[in-house]
Design a protein around this motif. Structure first.
Motif, PDB file in Angstrom:
ATOM      1  N   THR A  31       0.730  -1.501   0.172  1.00  0.00           N
ATOM      2  CA  THR A  31      -0.176  -0.496  -0.010  1.00  0.00           C
ATOM      3  C   THR A  31       0.909   1.091  -0.222  1.00  0.00           C
ATOM      4  OG1 THR A  31      -1.899   0.757   1.221  1.00  0.00           O
ATOM      5  CG2 THR A  31      -0.778  -0.047   2.162  1.00  0.00           C
ATOM      6  N   VAL A 114     -20.464  -2.767  16.978  1.00  0.00           N
ATOM      7  CA  VAL A 114     -20.021  -3.157  16.253  1.00  0.00           C
ATOM      8  C   VAL A 114     -19.908  -1.323  16.802  1.00  0.00           C
ATOM      9  CG1 VAL A 114     -18.168  -3.440  14.229  1.00  0.00           C
ATOM     10  CG2 VAL A 114     -20.074  -4.614  15.627  1.00  0.00           C
ATOM     11  N   ARG A 154      -4.102  -5.911   2.850  1.00  0.00           N
ATOM     12  CA  ARG A 154      -4.358  -4.418   3.250  1.00  0.00           C
ATOM     13  C   ARG A 154      -5.320  -3.446   2.876  1.00  0.00           C
ATOM     14  NH1 ARG A 154      -2.489  -3.344  -3.563  1.00  0.00           N
ATOM     15  NH2 ARG A 154      -4.252  -4.223  -4.357  1.00  0.00           N
ATOM     16  N   PHE A 160      -7.601   0.650  10.331  1.00  0.00           N
ATOM     17  CA  PHE A 160      -8.869   1.007  12.078  1.00  0.00           C
ATOM     18  C   PHE A 160      -7.790   0.949  12.803  1.00  0.00           C
ATOM     19  CE2 PHE A 160     -11.324  -2.026   9.324  1.00  0.00           C
ATOM     20  CZ  PHE A 160     -13.372  -1.630   9.905  1.00  0.00           C
ATOM     21  N   ASN A 255     -14.802   6.887   7.241  1.00  0.00           N
ATOM     22  CA  ASN A 255     -13.896   7.436   5.895  1.00  0.00           C
ATOM     23  C   ASN A 255     -13.803   8.245   5.761  1.00  0.00           C
ATOM     24  OD1 ASN A 255     -13.384   7.455   3.053  1.00  0.00           O
ATOM     25  ND2 ASN A 255     -13.126   5.060   2.747  1.00  0.00           N
ATOM     26  N   GLY A 313     -22.230   0.316  11.797  1.00  0.00           N
ATOM     27  CA  GLY A 313     -21.317  -0.763  11.613  1.00  0.00           C
ATOM     28  C   GLY A 313     -21.602  -2.077  11.627  1.00  0.00           C
TER      29      GLY A 313
HETATM   30  N1  ACO Z   1      -3.248  -0.190  -0.757  1.00  0.00           N
HETATM   31  C1  ACO Z   1      -3.254  -0.098  -2.268  1.00  0.00           C
HETATM   32  N2  ACO Z   1      -4.518  -0.446  -2.896  1.00  0.00           N
HETATM   33  C2  ACO Z   1      -5.502  -1.074  -2.800  1.00  0.00           C
HETATM   34  C3  ACO Z   1      -5.861  -1.194  -0.909  1.00  0.00           C
HETATM   35  C4  ACO Z   1      -4.553  -0.527  -0.178  1.00  0.00           C
HETATM   36  N3  ACO Z   1      -4.343  -0.815   1.117  1.00  0.00           N
HETATM   37  N4  ACO Z   1      -6.874  -1.122  -0.346  1.00  0.00           N
HETATM   38  C5  ACO Z   1      -7.382  -2.057  -1.939  1.00  0.00           C
HETATM   39  N5  ACO Z   1      -6.170  -1.453  -3.224  1.00  0.00           N
HETATM   40  C6  ACO Z   1      -7.305  -2.043  -3.906  1.00  0.00           C
HETATM   41  C7  ACO Z   1      -7.885  -2.977  -4.215  1.00  0.00           C
HETATM   42  O1  ACO Z   1      -7.286  -4.549  -4.251  1.00  0.00           O
HETATM   43  C8  ACO Z   1      -8.676  -2.708  -6.377  1.00  0.00           C
HETATM   44  O2  ACO Z   1      -7.241  -2.759  -7.183  1.00  0.00           O
HETATM   45  P1  ACO Z   1      -7.930  -3.257  -7.951  1.00  0.00           P
HETATM   46  O3  ACO Z   1      -9.100  -2.601  -9.043  1.00  0.00           O
HETATM   47  O4  ACO Z   1      -7.114  -4.299  -9.086  1.00  0.00           O
HETATM   48  O5  ACO Z   1      -8.751  -5.026  -7.518  1.00  0.00           O
HETATM   49  C9  ACO Z   1      -8.611  -1.200  -5.562  1.00  0.00           C
HETATM   50  O6  ACO Z   1      -7.395  -0.872  -4.529  1.00  0.00           O
HETATM   51  C10 ACO Z   1      -9.775  -0.163  -4.705  1.00  0.00           C
HETATM   52  O7  ACO Z   1     -10.081  -1.334  -4.385  1.00  0.00           O
HETATM   53  P2  ACO Z   1     -12.294  -0.806  -4.082  1.00  0.00           P
HETATM   54  O8  ACO Z   1     -11.963  -1.532  -3.013  1.00  0.00           O
HETATM   55  O9  ACO Z   1     -12.964  -0.985  -4.935  1.00  0.00           O
HETATM   56  O10 ACO Z   1     -11.626   0.334  -3.186  1.00  0.00           O
HETATM   57  P3  ACO Z   1     -12.709   1.312  -2.426  1.00  0.00           P
HETATM   58  O11 ACO Z   1     -12.257   2.993  -2.887  1.00  0.00           O
HETATM   59  O12 ACO Z   1     -13.623   1.321  -2.672  1.00  0.00           O
HETATM   60  O13 ACO Z   1     -11.598   2.083  -0.899  1.00  0.00           O
HETATM   61  C11 ACO Z   1     -12.636   1.162   1.006  1.00  0.00           C
HETATM   62  C12 ACO Z   1     -12.162   0.977  -0.177  1.00  0.00           C
HETATM   63  C13 ACO Z   1     -11.035   2.508   1.713  1.00  0.00           C
HETATM   64  C14 ACO Z   1     -12.260  -0.020   2.097  1.00  0.00           C
HETATM   65  C15 ACO Z   1     -13.932   1.899   1.309  1.00  0.00           C
HETATM   66  O14 ACO Z   1     -14.490   1.000   0.174  1.00  0.00           O
HETATM   67  C16 ACO Z   1     -13.832   2.288   2.771  1.00  0.00           C
HETATM   68  O15 ACO Z   1     -13.716   2.362   3.663  1.00  0.00           O
HETATM   69  N6  ACO Z   1     -15.228   1.606   2.954  1.00  0.00           N
HETATM   70  C17 ACO Z   1     -16.188   1.609   3.997  1.00  0.00           C
HETATM   71  C18 ACO Z   1     -15.844   1.213   4.735  1.00  0.00           C
HETATM   72  C19 ACO Z   1     -15.877   0.506   6.425  1.00  0.00           C
HETATM   73  O16 ACO Z   1     -16.679   1.717   6.250  1.00  0.00           O
HETATM   74  N7  ACO Z   1     -15.784  -0.193   7.006  1.00  0.00           N
HETATM   75  C20 ACO Z   1     -16.283   0.020   8.821  1.00  0.00           C
HETATM   76  C21 ACO Z   1     -17.707   0.106   9.130  1.00  0.00           C
HETATM   77  S1  ACO Z   1     -17.873   0.207  10.293  1.00  0.00           S
HETATM   78  C22 ACO Z   1     -17.394  -1.449  11.050  1.00  0.00           C
HETATM   79  O17 ACO Z   1     -18.345  -1.846  11.853  1.00  0.00           O
HETATM   80  C23 ACO Z   1     -16.100  -2.173  11.222  1.00  0.00           C
END
Ligand code: ACO
Length: 325
Positions: A31, A114, A154, A160, A255, A313
């Motif tokens: 990453t 959560v 990743r 978190f 986020n 969550g």
């Molecule tokens: N570094 C580099 N690349 C990454 C990483 C990383 N850390 N993580 C994912 N990628 C890549 C993926 O593999 C993917 O690559 P690909 O296109 O070659 O397949 C690309 O980045 C895009 O991945 P997406 O998952 O589509 O990226 P997105 O823009 O959706 O962002 C994220 C991901 C940050 C996780 C976002 O979706 C998010 O924040 N979602 C909400 C999460 C959330 O709120 N969770 C908590 C809820 S509360 C609880 O109860 C825990």
């Protein structure tokens, strides 16, 4: 008409000493600081030390909240601790905090929703206070999510952090209008059909292991923006208010793009949104009380202001708590 309101007497927070930057993470998984900042707004997170447990974080936040309220542990009748990362399967982490506080009366238990945990815990404590069963409650959100992260994944481990926040609620008489100080309403929701989008693949009755957090981030993201905007509208409508009436929104910090998206959907200026995700990352149940305490301590949230807390969550669970500070 006279009613009992749960008034916020004090708040406090605690963050583990160790700070982990995005550059450090880039040495563990594939990453980069650029990717993490662009997709999430996160720059760093705090990580609990070896041997430092959720109850340690919770105790420090609770002690700070009591100090801020000018109260002693024996002034408290109830501890509700929101966590998805308890010290042990049982007993409740809340009882360990009770013991460390040397609180001899009252009762203590955990709530598990959560990232919505703190909003759920506020609602539980509020109902105990409104029913007259308790006079004062300590409500804590505390997590050591670093313990349930798959540090090879990743897509989750960059999101978190660990931390704890707490508030002291006290039953006081109000007039039953939205001018009263204290909690004006709470609204809770869950929909268990979404389990597979966000869960931990372990537990005492399924695998006998602790397991790791698993998430389909982009699907969670889409649900979050819709559910959070809905729950804010629900809270405002229930109190005959509009987004313009809100002084502050204190959202769960998952986020930066979710926070911006929710504010846009509600036509809320981003200056009225408290944001800590950049330096705390997502601390699950601790994120709302951590953000709240930061904004109270730096003088942004002041007495009499209208504050809306919201969270979503795993479960999914989601909800809101509207309060006049
Ligand atoms: N570094 C580099 N690349 C990454 C990483 C990383 N850390 N993580 C994912 N990628 C890549 C993926 O593999 C993917 O690559 P690909 O296109 O070659 O397949 C690309 O980045 C895009 O991945 P997406 O998952 O589509 O990226 P997105 O823009 O959706 O962002 C994220 C991901 C940050 C996780 C976002 O979706 C998010 O924040 N979602 C909400 C999460 C959330 O709120 N969770 C908590 C809820 S509360 C609880 O109860 C825990």
């Amino acid at each position: 008409m006279t009613v009992i309101r749960s008034v916020f007497r004090g708040c406090g927070a605690y963050l583990p000493e160790r700070v982990m930057t995005n550059d450090e993470l880039a040495k563990i998984v594939d990453t980069s600081d650029d990717w993490i900042q662009e997709r999430t707004g996160i720059k760093q997170r705090h990580i609990a030390a070896e041997g430092e447990m959720t109850s340690d974080l919770a105790f420090n936040a609770a002690a700070a909240a009591l100090d801020n309220a000018g109260l002693e542990p024996d002034d408290i009748d109830l501890i509700v601790l929101a966590t998805a990362t308890p010290d042990e399967t049982f007993p409740a982490t809340a009882t360990r905090v009770q013991a460390r506080l040397e609180m001899r009366n009252g009762f203590a238990f955990d709530v598990q929703a959560v990232c919505s945990g703190f909003v759920y815990a506020l609602s539980v404590a509020d109902n105990f206070i409104k029913s007259g069963q308790v006079g004062r409650a300590l409500v804590i959100g505390a997590e050591t999510f670093s313990r349930i992260l798959d540090w090879n994944d990743r897509t989750t481990c960059v999101l978190f952090g660990d931390g704890a926040g707490a508030v002291v609620l006290e039953g006081q008489e109000g007039k039953g209008t939205s001018d009263d100080r204290g909690l004006l309403s709470t609204h809770l929701h869950s929909d268990g059909r979404h389990h597979d989008l966000l869960y931990v693949d372990g537990g005492p009755s399924s695998t006998r292991t602790t397991g790791y957090l698993r998430m389909e981030g982009n699907k969670v993201f889409r649900h979050a923006v819709v559910n959070l905007a809905d729950v804010v509208r629900e809270a405002l409508e229930a109190n005959g208010l509009t987004p313009d009436d809100l002084d502050w929104i204190v959202p769960h910090q998952a986020n930066k793009r979710i926070l911006d998206g929710t504010a846009r959907k509600l036509n809320l200026p981003s200056e009225r949104v408290i944001i800590t995700v950049d330096h705390h990352a997502n601390t699950s149940a601790a994120s709302v009380p951590l953000a709240l305490t930061e904004a109270v301590d730096d003088g942004r949230i002041t007495r009499g202001q209208l504050v809306l807390m919201e969270a979503m969550g795993g479960g999914f669970t989601w909800g809101s708590a509207l309060a006049r500070w």
